[in-house]
Design an enzyme around this catalytic site. Sequence first.
Site, short mmCIF file in Angstrom:
data_model
loop_
_atom_site.label_atom_id
_atom_site.label_comp_id
_atom_site.label_asym_id
_atom_site.label_seq_id
_atom_site.Cartn_x
_atom_site.Cartn_y
_atom_site.Cartn_z
N TYR A 23 0.83 -1.22 0.00
CA TYR A 23 0.00 0.00 0.00
C TYR A 23 0.86 1.27 0.00
O TYR A 23 0.83 2.06 -0.95
CB TYR A 23 -0.93 -0.06 1.22
N SER A 89 2.87 -6.49 9.45
CA SER A 89 2.50 -5.33 10.26
C SER A 89 1.11 -5.43 10.90
O SER A 89 0.46 -4.42 11.13
CB SER A 89 2.61 -4.05 9.41
N TYR A 153 5.02 -6.22 17.25
CA TYR A 153 5.23 -5.55 15.96
C TYR A 153 6.04 -4.25 16.17
O TYR A 153 7.04 -4.00 15.48
CB TYR A 153 3.87 -5.26 15.32
N PHE A 181 1.91 7.38 11.42
CA PHE A 181 0.71 7.15 12.21
C PHE A 181 -0.23 6.34 11.30
O PHE A 181 0.22 5.35 10.75
CB PHE A 181 0.22 8.47 12.79
N ARG A 233 -7.05 8.11 16.77
CA ARG A 233 -5.88 7.91 15.91
C ARG A 233 -5.70 9.13 15.00
O ARG A 233 -6.64 9.87 14.74
CB ARG A 233 -6.05 6.65 15.03
N1 LIG Z 1 -0.24 1.27 6.68
C1 LIG Z 1 -0.04 1.92 7.81
O1 LIG Z 1 -0.92 2.63 8.33
C2 LIG Z 1 1.31 1.84 8.48
C3 LIG Z 1 1.49 2.52 9.70
C4 LIG Z 1 2.73 2.46 10.31
C5 LIG Z 1 3.78 1.77 9.71
N2 LIG Z 1 3.57 1.10 8.55
C6 LIG Z 1 4.68 0.35 7.95
O2 LIG Z 1 4.78 0.74 6.59
C7 LIG Z 1 5.19 -0.35 5.78
C8 LIG Z 1 4.21 -0.52 4.64
O3 LIG Z 1 2.90 -0.76 5.16
P1 LIG Z 1 1.72 -1.15 4.19
O4 LIG Z 1 0.44 -0.82 4.87
O5 LIG Z 1 2.01 -0.60 2.85
O6 LIG Z 1 1.87 -2.74 4.18
P2 LIG Z 1 1.68 -3.75 2.96
O7 LIG Z 1 1.49 -5.09 3.58
O8 LIG Z 1 0.64 -3.25 2.04
O9 LIG Z 1 3.09 -3.69 2.23
C9 LIG Z 1 4.21 -4.46 2.63
C10 LIG Z 1 4.88 -4.99 1.37
O10 LIG Z 1 6.02 -5.74 1.74
C11 LIG Z 1 6.04 -6.95 1.04
N3 LIG Z 1 6.77 -7.95 1.84
C12 LIG Z 1 6.46 -8.44 3.07
N4 LIG Z 1 7.36 -9.36 3.45
C13 LIG Z 1 8.27 -9.43 2.45
C14 LIG Z 1 9.44 -10.21 2.23
N5 LIG Z 1 9.84 -11.13 3.13
N6 LIG Z 1 10.14 -10.02 1.10
C15 LIG Z 1 9.74 -9.13 0.17
N7 LIG Z 1 8.62 -8.37 0.30
C16 LIG Z 1 7.90 -8.53 1.43
C17 LIG Z 1 4.57 -7.31 0.84
O11 LIG Z 1 4.34 -8.20 -0.24
C18 LIG Z 1 3.98 -5.93 0.58
O12 LIG Z 1 4.03 -5.60 -0.79
C19 LIG Z 1 5.28 -1.56 6.70
O13 LIG Z 1 6.63 -1.72 7.05
C20 LIG Z 1 4.46 -1.15 7.91
O14 LIG Z 1 4.92 -1.76 9.08
C21 LIG Z 1 2.35 1.12 7.92
#
Ligand SMILES: NC(=O)c1ccc[n+]([C@@H]2O[C@H](COP(=O)([O-])OP(=O)(O)OC[C@H]3O[C@@H](n4cnc5c(N)ncnc54)[C@H](O)[C@@H]3O)[C@@H](O)[C@H]2O)c1
Length: 342
Positions: A23, A89, A153, A181, A233
């Site tokens: 995302y 996550s 996490y 956030f 939030r």
């Molecule tokens: N979405 C939020 O609100 C939010 C808030 C705080 C932090 N984050 C952090 O931001 C980052 C992105 O979040 P997101 O919502 O886009 O998550 P998401 O799950 O949509 O994206 C994560 C991506 O990483 C890839 N991935 C996971 N494990 C993998 C591996 N072993 N090898 C290769 N690719 C791998 C997945 O296929 C996916 O495309 C994450 O690290 C998350 O912890 C997100």
Amino acid sequence: MANTTRATPLPNEHVLVAGGAGYVGSHVAWLLCRLGFKVTVLDDLSTGHRHAVPHSATFVHCDARDTALVSRVFAESRPTAVMNFAALSLVGDSYRNPIGYIAHNLTITLNLAKAAAETGVSSFLLSSTASIFGNEASQPIAEEAPVRPGNPYGESKAMCEQVLRWLEATTGIRTAALRYFNASGALLSSNLGEAHDPETHLIPIVIQAALGLRDGVDIFGDDYPTADGTCIRDYVHVLDLADAHVKTLLALRTAGGLRYNIGSGRGYSVRQIVHAVERETGHRIPVRRRPRREGDPTTLIACNDRIRNELGWRPVNSGLATIIGSAWKWHVNHPSGFDTLR
Ligand SMILES: NC(=O)c1ccc[n+]([C@@H]2O[C@H](COP(=O)([O-])OP(=O)(O)OC[C@H]3O[C@@H](n4cnc5c(N)ncnc54)[C@H](O)[C@@H]3O)[C@@H](O)[C@H]2O)c1
């Protein structure tokens, strides 16, 4: 919708975006490509989507836990900068499998850091999270707040930040961690939006209920010490997040050790979000009261002064109406997420 960064890539500047099919990562990869950066997306598609990767990016299907494979990708593609979005996550899952979660997220960051050091990468940017601050942080949360993760996490991300500290101290690679956030909203002009399975984020869940794709919204705890009893939030539009990444990438050309909280600076309760979606969409949304969930802090609101003052970042798209309006249109047009585009 606007992004505020006007960036010109340096000659040969090449960003490897791990997790760029997910995302947040896909929106950042889109903005980098639009600004003319060379981009390689490395992703195992475990939660990401091939259709979310920009056409002009090179895509490498790779599990970032594979140390040798990651080193080979770096040796062949020679990126100058790394952004790491790849992680598990889901807070609830992280309680059920704490060691697996920490191992997964830490291994990815260690492998990327090792490969970056081997191949002369100059900057490394990590997706971190407000979850590193835990449940007792005073609001709004500033970067100086104690790091006390309230769930496994958050702990995994705090550990990844420590890896960055030592990577920078021992190799000179300049590092940044952006503590997001709640990422939200969509980029309609480019067919990008949020499509998690299972979906655990509030705004898409409420929108799916409004669309009749689920039968209602669970409210986990309505006895918190807030005005309406539900958790609060801070929601930041994913395009503003993307903009923060580009601004940080530019800052990393000359500065290191950057740690920024990325939020709008405003908080909304669960009930306020439900009512806002009802208002924006004209649909009534059934809610069910459920017990509190383990590890849910009452309130998480960002103090975003540091990135405002140092990098001139502004959350220009993070008004609730823009966030909900863009997310609503994304879900209406993509009821099966990226499968709709197949
Ligand atoms: N979405 C939020 O609100 C939010 C808030 C705080 C932090 N984050 C952090 O931001 C980052 C992105 O979040 P997101 O919502 O886009 O998550 P998401 O799950 O949509 O994206 C994560 C991506 O990483 C890839 N991935 C996971 N494990 C993998 C591996 N072993 N090898 C290769 N690719 C791998 C997945 O296929 C996916 O495309 C994450 O690290 C998350 O912890 C997100």
